[in-house]
Write an enzyme that holds these catalytic residues in place. Structure first.
Site, PDB file in Angstrom:
ATOM      1  N   CYS A 121       0.874  -1.062   0.129  1.00  0.00           N
ATOM      2  CA  CYS A 121      -0.155  -0.005  -0.004  1.00  0.00           C
ATOM      3  C   CYS A 121       0.679   1.187   0.052  1.00  0.00           C
ATOM      4  O   CYS A 121       1.851   1.431   0.810  1.00  0.00           O
ATOM      5  CB  CYS A 121      -0.850   0.073   1.139  1.00  0.00           C
ATOM      6  SG  CYS A 121      -1.975   1.480   1.270  1.00  0.00           S
ATOM      7  N   ALA A 244      -9.140  -5.741  -8.596  1.00  0.00           N
ATOM      8  CA  ALA A 244      -9.834  -4.976  -7.961  1.00  0.00           C
ATOM      9  C   ALA A 244     -10.939  -4.215  -8.745  1.00  0.00           C
ATOM     10  O   ALA A 244     -12.135  -4.069  -8.360  1.00  0.00           O
ATOM     11  CB  ALA A 244      -8.582  -4.023  -7.168  1.00  0.00           C
TER      12      ALA A 244
END
Length: 373
Positions: A121, A244
């Site tokens: 991330c 995603a």
């Protein structure tokens, strides 16, 4: 210490082979999205990243009506799951400490199928805390966290990284991670500083797959259509893939014959209500599902302020009254109480006929930018 034997470890690795998975997504990878993705054919689903300190020592409760399992702390719901996903949900954790990571893992390990350490991330809150992509620059800490988890929890442990600009540096890190005993490695084929609009570098995965074999390697990045799954496997040798943005656009991406966005939206809202999901989160996700922000449904959904209004916009008012409203708490649909109260007052006022609803102004509910997952 619960180090898995070789037979169990092999079985754990096999869970991550030949699969099509839902990737972890901030604010979107909540319980209803995971359940709906499983309904449409996902093999495994990842939760959105949850920080170890948040989940550690949470209070676990079960809603007998909905079957939802909640982990809460100080009156705040941190994580929800359901027995229907227990064998297929991977809990993604953000951590910068082996001890805190283990404490968090032990809190939820009996309700999940695996635990994944987020090492990719690039978000500021994660990196500043020494988590996410920051761990890639601190491999000793990264591997210490993984070793603590692998050696002490009763479910498979995996890891998700990005790539460095330097291919050799990426390979060296991947080798070190694999040596901790994880059951699979996910590689987002972009660097920490690349944006979603930049093409994922699938070609960077081939060597990682070869170097780590037989460890399952999962590709993440630019899986936007069902046909991309086979293309990715053939061009990279990846064991499995995850999506995603593709799932945000339409959760039925996991099946060859997808359904319409409207149909998927209806099923998502029904699933969200059955899971008593926060209305704010449901609305946020629904609006992301519509890439055409000029579509009539988008405008009506954007204007809705509670589940009843949302169901009316989608033509499922009957479901709302027969089932949906019985599952959702006032806390997760707060405007319902206010709306009903206001409607009651208006009905008593002579000649009050206006039913206009202004667009939701709460930035937490109405996305101002399209998804960047």
């Amino acid at each position: 210490m619960t180090v898995p034997d070789s037979e169990k470890h092999q079985a754990w690795q096999d869970r991550y082979r030949n699969g099509y998975f839902l990737a972890p997504m901030v604010r979107v990878g909540t319980l209803p999205m995971r359940l709906l993705s499983l309904h449409y054919g996902a093999d495994l689903v990842w939760t959105c990243e949850i920080i170890d300190k948040s989940i550690a020592n949470c209070l676990r409760t079960v809603n007998d009506q909905t079957g939802v399992i909640s982990y809460s702390k100080d009156g705040r719901e941190i994580f929800t799951t359901h027995k229907d996903e227990k064998s297929r949900v991977v809990f993604q954790m953000g951590s910068a400490s082996p001890d805190t990571a283990l404490e968090a893992a032990r809190t939820i390990e009996n309700d999940v199928a695996g635990i994944d350490l987020n090492c990719g991330c690039p978000m500021k809150f994660s990196v500043q805390g020494g988590m996410g992509a920051a761990l890639m620059e601190d491999p000793d800490r990264l591997c210490a966290i993984l070793e603590a988890l692998v050696q002490n929890v009763s479910v498979p442990v995996t890891c998700k990284i990005r790539v460095f600009d330097d291919e050799e540096k990426t390979i060296e890190l991947a080798r070190r991670i694999a040596a901790t005993g994880i059951s699979a490695l996910t590689v987002h084929c972009r660097t920490r500083y690349m944006r979603p609009r930049e093409k994922a570098m699938w070609h960077r995965l081939n060597r990682i797959v070869d170097e780590l074999s037989p460890l399952p390697v999962i590709l993440n990045g630019d899986i936007c259509h069902f046909d991309d799954v086979q293309k990715a496997r053939e061009s990279t040798g990846a064991t499995s893939v995850m999506t995603a943005r593709g799932a945000i656009a339409n959760p039925s991406i996991f099946r060859k014959e997808s359904v319409s966005v409207l149909e998927a939206t209806v099923e998502f809202v029904k699933t969200a209500m059955r899971a008593s999901n926060s209305y704010a989160n449901t609305k946020y996700t629904v609006l992301l599902m519509y890439t055409d922000t000029k579509a009539p449904e988008y405008k009506v959904l954007q204007a809705s302020k509670c589940y009843e209004a949302m169901c009316g916009a989608l033509g499922i008012t009957e479901f709302y009254h027969a089932e949906g409203k019985l599952c959702v708490t006032d806390r997760n649909d707060p405007m319902r109480v206010k709306q009903n109260g206001a409607l009651g007052k208006r009905s008593a006022v002579k000649n009050e006929t206006s039913t206009d609803v202004q667009p939701e102004s709460d930035a937490a509910e109405t996305p101002t930018k399209r998804a960047k997952a």
